[in-house]
Design a protein around this motif. Structure first.
Motif, mmCIF file in Angstrom:
data_model
loop_
_atom_site.group_PDB
_atom_site.id
_atom_site.type_symbol
_atom_site.label_atom_id
_atom_site.label_comp_id
_atom_site.label_asym_id
_atom_site.label_seq_id
_atom_site.Cartn_x
_atom_site.Cartn_y
_atom_site.Cartn_z
ATOM 1 N N ARG A 107 28.285 32.509 14.737
ATOM 2 C CA ARG A 107 27.924 33.266 15.941
ATOM 3 C C ARG A 107 27.435 34.654 15.555
ATOM 4 O O ARG A 107 28.069 35.344 14.756
ATOM 5 C CB ARG A 107 29.138 33.390 16.864
ATOM 6 N N THR A 109 29.591 25.901 20.268
ATOM 7 C CA THR A 109 28.725 26.593 21.230
ATOM 8 C C THR A 109 27.752 27.573 20.573
ATOM 9 O O THR A 109 26.971 28.215 21.274
ATOM 10 C CB THR A 109 29.590 27.359 22.246
ATOM 11 N N ALA A 112 35.884 25.465 19.165
ATOM 12 C CA ALA A 112 35.074 25.616 20.374
ATOM 13 C C ALA A 112 33.907 26.570 20.135
ATOM 14 O O ALA A 112 32.784 26.345 20.597
ATOM 15 C CB ALA A 112 35.947 26.131 21.516
ATOM 16 N N GLU A 113 34.164 27.634 19.383
ATOM 17 C CA GLU A 113 33.113 28.602 19.081
ATOM 18 C C GLU A 113 32.009 27.965 18.244
ATOM 19 O O GLU A 113 30.816 28.183 18.478
ATOM 20 C CB GLU A 113 33.732 29.795 18.342
#
Length: 735
Positions: free
Chosen positions: A71, A37, A33-34
């Motif tokens: 990220r 996104t 999921a990270e």
């Protein structure tokens, strides 16, 4: 031994493993999921530009980190207040909150330590160790069940619970092995049980003492792409002796804040690279797709736990409850039981009860627990052994022969061996005979000669009991009531009659398959799955002993079919020959894995006579792959008992059977199936040379004649039927 290693860690750690596996599977979703996104990074963006954009937005920035997912998170102080945010690398401004996900943090604590701190970490490590033992032992057990490593994905037979257990295992084993090994590594690293493998470089002594270099003027930051950096720490504000600290995929370095010069650089050690790889493999951080795959495999743990528990419980249910079973060290009589389906345990319970009534102290245990050192007061040892398949040890006797052969000397207490089997099978009491031979080779004294019980006969057992009691000096009368098998009512759909003209009535009987419940499918009860060559046990009215008939159909055919000949005075065959469509019988399935064609393209040489055509016809019917099949079939007369004549003609036309050679003993001229083999010796020899698998079904006399003919045919090549049997290329189902 492997089965024991697999069973007990699974049973004892089942709940712990389910918790660890489910939490691990849930955690595998977060890296994916990270990754989805994370703001996209422009190609080739240097760390200098990224750092400058962030510093323009947050002048008090102290640290920039890049996660394995890509990220980017910045940490800063603004007028003494700390701040943090996930950064959009294109603008250097806030894209999302940097606060940790509460659910992920909760799951991580559950997965790593069960909310118990270091104690919980140790418990989790024990779970990982148990999973490793289960995985390794499971690999060998799967290979054993499927017939070798090369047949890892071969289709399975048996109860749904057992099949599902293996089906999930052979897909999930690789992932579980990887997860357990990496989990143990990470725990060992946490508790500093692994050697030191690397450290940050020593702080430089030759710092310039100046400050104010522009970020874009620092070569190391300009030459490092954002996609390969991990962390950039800024010098402490107002401290001219501090430096920039740059960490990348390649190592760690210190940069002078006044000159922009790279002062010290230290590359990652091999140990650090291994540790980082282990972390990535276990957490999915930096390999989110692999993490998802491992997460899905982890879901197999609760499935295997549940099905494994069902398999174990189903086996335990097959044993009667033994009341008053004294400890091995106190018993005068030791009863060791080797059973596959559970019926032999019933005989052991009867014997135990009779011995107790006679004042004896008795210990009953599976043969697999054989430990002579524990039998301090034993005056006699009795082995009650069934046989599995073609002479193999049954489930509860695993490892017995190895333990016996490994002894320095035989036990002092004399031995009695009683074999259980069915005389209609070639390997009648073969395992019990192996036990007897191994015991005599070891010099173990015998209380009495080995004896056998045929088809669970209470009379045979009572006769042996009187002899055993006399040898033991105990008045013994064994009144055993065989446990009725769990049978299902089958309704006859149709019948075709043969043989009346030659005074040998026979019939092909086709039964409807009842709908099996989910519980029946899980536990292997009922008619949920079977193959041609498996056995259909029928319990005739007025008897507790089943009779067995080889199946001519499989589950996919949608019916259960057998070929039956009426035997003079035969209770079961007489009832079946009188059965009309709409009537029913009580029946059950018994697996017969040693009489299946197996997989592969090697030719099949099928040889049978009379109703022995049943399973052979089933093999041909199921030959959808058009494997080369050659049938030699013997009957009395083509107009009276040529069973499956119409089907064989159709199967010959559509390629399921290549050649059908008939032998009619009342034809002109009369010929038997063994004569037909000799007549076509050259072709038979060629097929065998090409690797043909020979499958024989019918009466013992016919099978003996076939063996003699094949002995003569094989003589020029130096082979024998015994050699082919040893290679599993010659199998029989005779009666």
């Amino acid at each position: 031994m492997i089965r024991v290693l697999h069973r007990w860690p699974g049973l004892l750690a089942a709940a712990l493993l389910v918790v660890i596996a489910l939490s691990g599977a849930a955690l595998s979703l977060f890296p994916a999921a990270e990754t989805l996104t994370v703001p996209e990074v422009e190609a080739g963006l240097p760390v200098a530009d990224l750092a400058q954009r962030i510093q323009n937005t947050y002048p008090g920035v102290e640290q920039i980190r890049r996660a394995p997912s890509g990220r980017i998170t910045a940490y800063w102080f603004d007028n003494g207040t700390p701040g943090s945010a996930v950064i959009d690398p294109a603008t250097g401004i806030r894209a999302a909150s940097a606060d940790p996900n509460a659910t992920e943090r909760w799951l991580t604590n559950l997965h790593r330590s069960l909310f118990l701190g270091d104690t919980g970490r140790i418990v989790s490590a024990i779970g990982a160790g148990a999973l490793l033992v289960l995985t390794l032992s499971g690999m060998f057990l799967v290979a054993r069940r499927t017939g070798g490593w090369r047949r890892w994905f071969t289709p399975l037979q048996g109860p749904l619970a057992g099949r599902l257990h293996v089906e999930v295992a052979r897909i999930a084993i690789a992932g579980l092995l990887l997860s357990s090994v990496t989990g143990l590594w990470m725990t060992a690293a946490t508790f500093e049980l692994l050697p030191e493998g690397g450290s940050a470089p020593a702080f430089p002594a030759d710092v310039s003492g100046s400050t104010g270099v522009a970020l874009k003027a620092i070569p190391a930051l300009q030459q490092t792409a954002v996609t390969s950096f991990r962390e950039l720490s800024f010098p402490y504000a107002g401290d001219a002796t501090d430096v920039f600290t740059l960490k990348t995929d390649a190592g760690t370095g210190y940069i002078d804040q006044g000159t922009g010069q790279l002062l010290v650089w230290s590359g990652l050690s091999a140990y650090e690279r291994v540790s980082e790889t282990v972390y990535m493999l276990h957490t999915g951080r930096g390999a989110s797709l692999l993490g998802l795959v491992l997460g899905v495999m982890a879901l197999g743990v609760p499935v295997m736990g549940g099905t494994g528990l069902l398999v174990w419980a189903n086996g335990r249910l097959g044993r009667p409850r033994l009341r008053g079973n004294v400890a091995a060290g106190k018993a005068e009589t030791i009863l060791l039981v080797g059973s596959e389906g559970g019926s032999t345990w019933g005989f052991a319970a009867t014997l135990q009860s009779a011995l107790k009534a006679a004042g004896q102290q008795v210990h009953v245990a599976p043969m697999s627990s054989f430990a002579p050192g524990r039998y301090a007061n034993a005056r006699r040892i009795a082995v009650l052994a069934a046989t599995y398949g073609d002479g193999d040890a049954p489930a509860s006797a695993a490892g017995f022969l190895d333990k016996l052969r490994a002894l320095d000397k035989a036990p002092g207490a004399p031995l009695a061996v009683l074999g259980f089997g069915d005389r209609s099978f070639p390997a009648f009491c073969a395992f019990a005979k192996q036990v007897e031979e191994a015991a005599r080779a070891k010099g173990w004294p015998f209380l009495m000669p080995m004896d056998t019980v045929d088809r669970q006969s209470p009379q045979d057992f009572a006769r042996w009991g009187r002899s055993f009691g006399a040898a033991a000096g105990v008045d013994l009368e064994l009144n055993h009531q065989p446990q009725m098998p769990a049978a299902t009512s089958l309704t006859l759909l149709s019948r075709r009659d043969y043989g009346a003209e030659v005074q040998a009535p026979a019939a092909i009987l086709r039964f409807a398959i009842p709908q099996a419940s989910l519980w029946a499918r899980l536990t292997g009860r009922g008619f949920q799955t079977f193959k041609p060559g498996d056995l259909m046990g029928i319990v005739p009215e007025g008897s507790t002993l089943p009779r067995f008939y080889s199946l001519a159909s499989g589950t996919e055919d949608g019916f259960a079919e057998i070929a039956v000949r009426k035997h003079p005075g035969g209770l079961c065959s007489g009832q079946l020959m009188n059965l009309q469509p709409g009537g029913s019988v009580r029946s059950f399935i018994r697996r017969n894995p040693d009489f299946h064609p197996g997989r592969g393209k090697a030719p099949l040489l099928l040889i049978g006579a009379g109703t022995g055509i049943g399973p052979l016809a089933g093999f041909i019917r199921s030959n959808a792959s058009r494997r080369p099949v050659h049938l030699f079939f013997g009957a009395r007369h083509p107009d009276s008992d040529f069973l499956y004549a119409e089907e064989l003609a159709e199967w010959s036309r559509d390629g399921r059977v290549g050649r059908v050679e008939m032998a009619f003993s009342r034809g002109q001229p009369p010929i038997y199936v063994q004569d037909a083999l000799l007549k076509d010796a050259a072709e038979v020899s060629r097929l065998i040379a090409e690797g043909a698998r020979i499958m024989v079904c019918g009466g013992r006399g016919m099978a003996r004649g076939v063996s003699e003919s094949l002995t003569a045919i094989l003589a020029p090549s130096g082979q024998t039927p015994a050699m082919l049997k040893a290679e599993d290329r010659y199998v029989e189902d005779v009666y």
